[in-house]
Scaffold this active site. Structure first.
Site, PDB file in Angstrom:
ATOM      1  N   ASP A   1      -9.817  -1.760   3.850  1.00  0.00           N
ATOM      2  CA  ASP A   1      -9.595  -2.477   3.220  1.00  0.00           C
ATOM      3  C   ASP A   1      -8.837  -3.609   3.427  1.00  0.00           C
ATOM      4  OD1 ASP A   1     -10.213  -0.966   0.984  1.00  0.00           O
ATOM      5  OD2 ASP A   1      -8.145   0.496   1.167  1.00  0.00           O
TER       6      ASP A   1
ATOM      7  N   ASP B   1      -6.159   0.445   6.687  1.00  0.00           N
ATOM      8  CA  ASP B   1      -5.823  -0.865   6.139  1.00  0.00           C
ATOM      9  C   ASP B   1      -6.054  -2.167   7.165  1.00  0.00           C
ATOM     10  OD1 ASP B   1      -6.266   0.155   3.440  1.00  0.00           O
ATOM     11  OD2 ASP B   1      -3.529   0.036   3.623  1.00  0.00           O
TER      12      ASP B   1
ATOM     13  N   ASP C   1       8.752   0.277  -4.376  1.00  0.00           N
ATOM     14  CA  ASP C   1       8.187   1.004  -5.278  1.00  0.00           C
ATOM     15  C   ASP C   1       8.296   2.447  -5.500  1.00  0.00           C
ATOM     16  OD1 ASP C   1       6.622  -0.155  -3.375  1.00  0.00           O
ATOM     17  OD2 ASP C   1       4.938  -0.041  -4.227  1.00  0.00           O
TER      18      ASP C   1
ATOM     19  N   ASP D   1     -10.158   6.329   5.073  1.00  0.00           N
ATOM     20  CA  ASP D   1     -10.344   4.562   4.477  1.00  0.00           C
ATOM     21  C   ASP D   1      -8.660   3.570   5.545  1.00  0.00           C
ATOM     22  OD1 ASP D   1     -11.432   4.582   1.751  1.00  0.00           O
ATOM     23  OD2 ASP D   1      -9.815   5.467   1.120  1.00  0.00           O
TER      24      ASP D   1
END
Length: 288
Positions: A123, A73, A236, A71
């Site tokens: 993504d 980004d 987070d 993947d």
């Protein structure tokens, strides 16, 4: 004590992108950028966005998954606050790239995923950041959310430069990500391991020992609670999506990893040690 440092180096090569695959990825990324630019020039009144490669590609910790995929980004950045809702902006990006591949796209909560079936996914998270904003805002399906992936990449790079000059820290991240990818149950994300390794990295001339010592240091951080806190905005927890059972499964598997690592290091031959590492890392780990 068996020395499998060279086997680890070969393993790192086996789980990393080859040059042809990197070139294919770059070409695909550039094609998506052209489509998005053309779409916003001709089909909307919004400004043309800028682009920023982020995540594991930027950090140089990308690994090929067990199924051979990976993947990437590619951040889509608007330098003024859009006059439309975040979900609408996501839909514009989705419309721009929906016909780029045969496999199409997925409209996820925080990005548009372009699927190159059997190869990789790109993504496309969408952001805006004006001159007056300290951090970017990420488009989700329901709201704008403050989020700064560049700040995270910068933090990681600072840690790497301060702690490691020879590339070992990056290799360790890849080893942990590859290990997690071999597990049958849900494990923490690659970015969670990246934060842990950068924080608790234990250098050694040998990668096998560095991996073992770093794994123990990571486990020791779980004394009160199992978290991987984002050192950048919004701060987070990268383990927030794991429930209690999934965290317990991870900790159990991680304990087995450390136990097996210690056993491998204590073997009297490379062959015996490599076979133990093979059980944890899968068949890409070389025996000789």
């Amino acid at each position: 004590m068996a020395n499998t440092h060279n086997q680890f180096l070969k393993f790192e090569q086996a789980i990393s992108l080859t040059l042809p695959r990197k070139n294919k990825l770059i070409a695909s990324r550039q094609a998506l950028q052209r489509r998005i630019i053309e779409y916003f020039k001709t089909k909307t009144t919004l400004p043309v966005p800028k682009f920023y490669i982020q995540g594991s590609y930027k950090m140089k910790t990308m690994v090929v998954k067990k199924d051979g995929s990976y993947d990437v980004d590619l951040g889509v950045y608007f330098l003024t606050k859009p006059s439309v809702e975040p979900i609408t902006l996501q839909k514009y990006v989705a419309d721009a790239v929906k016909d780029q591949t045969v496999s199409g796209i997925e409209h996820r909560d925080k990005c548009i995923r372009v699927i190159y079936k059997g190869d990789f996914d790109i993504d496309l998270p969408v952001y805006y950041k004006t001159l007056y904003d300290k951090h970017p805002f990420l488009a989700t399906k329901t709201k704008w959310q403050e989020s700064d992936p560049k700040e995270l990449c910068d933090w990681f790079e600072k840690q790497r430069k301060e702690k490691d000059k020879g590339g070992q820290l990056l290799r360790l991240v890849k080893y942990f990500k590859a290990w997690a990818g071999q597990r049958n149950k849900r494990m923490p994300s690659g970015i969670a391991f990246s934060i842990w390794v950068a924080t608790y990295y234990k250098a050694n001339l040998r990668d096998d020992i560095a991996f073992y010592e770093t794994a123990k240091a990571i486990r020791n951080s779980f004394f009160w609670e199992t978290i991987s806190r984002n050192p950048a905005t919004p701060g987070d927890d990268f383990l927030a999506k794991l429930d209690y059972t999934q965290k317990s499964n991870f900790k159990e598997a991680f304990n087995v990893l450390i136990r097996d690592a210690e056993e491998a290091l204590q073997q009297d031959s490379q062959l015996k040690a490599s076979n133990i590492w093979l059980q944890q890392f899968g068949d890409k780990f070389p025996i000789i």
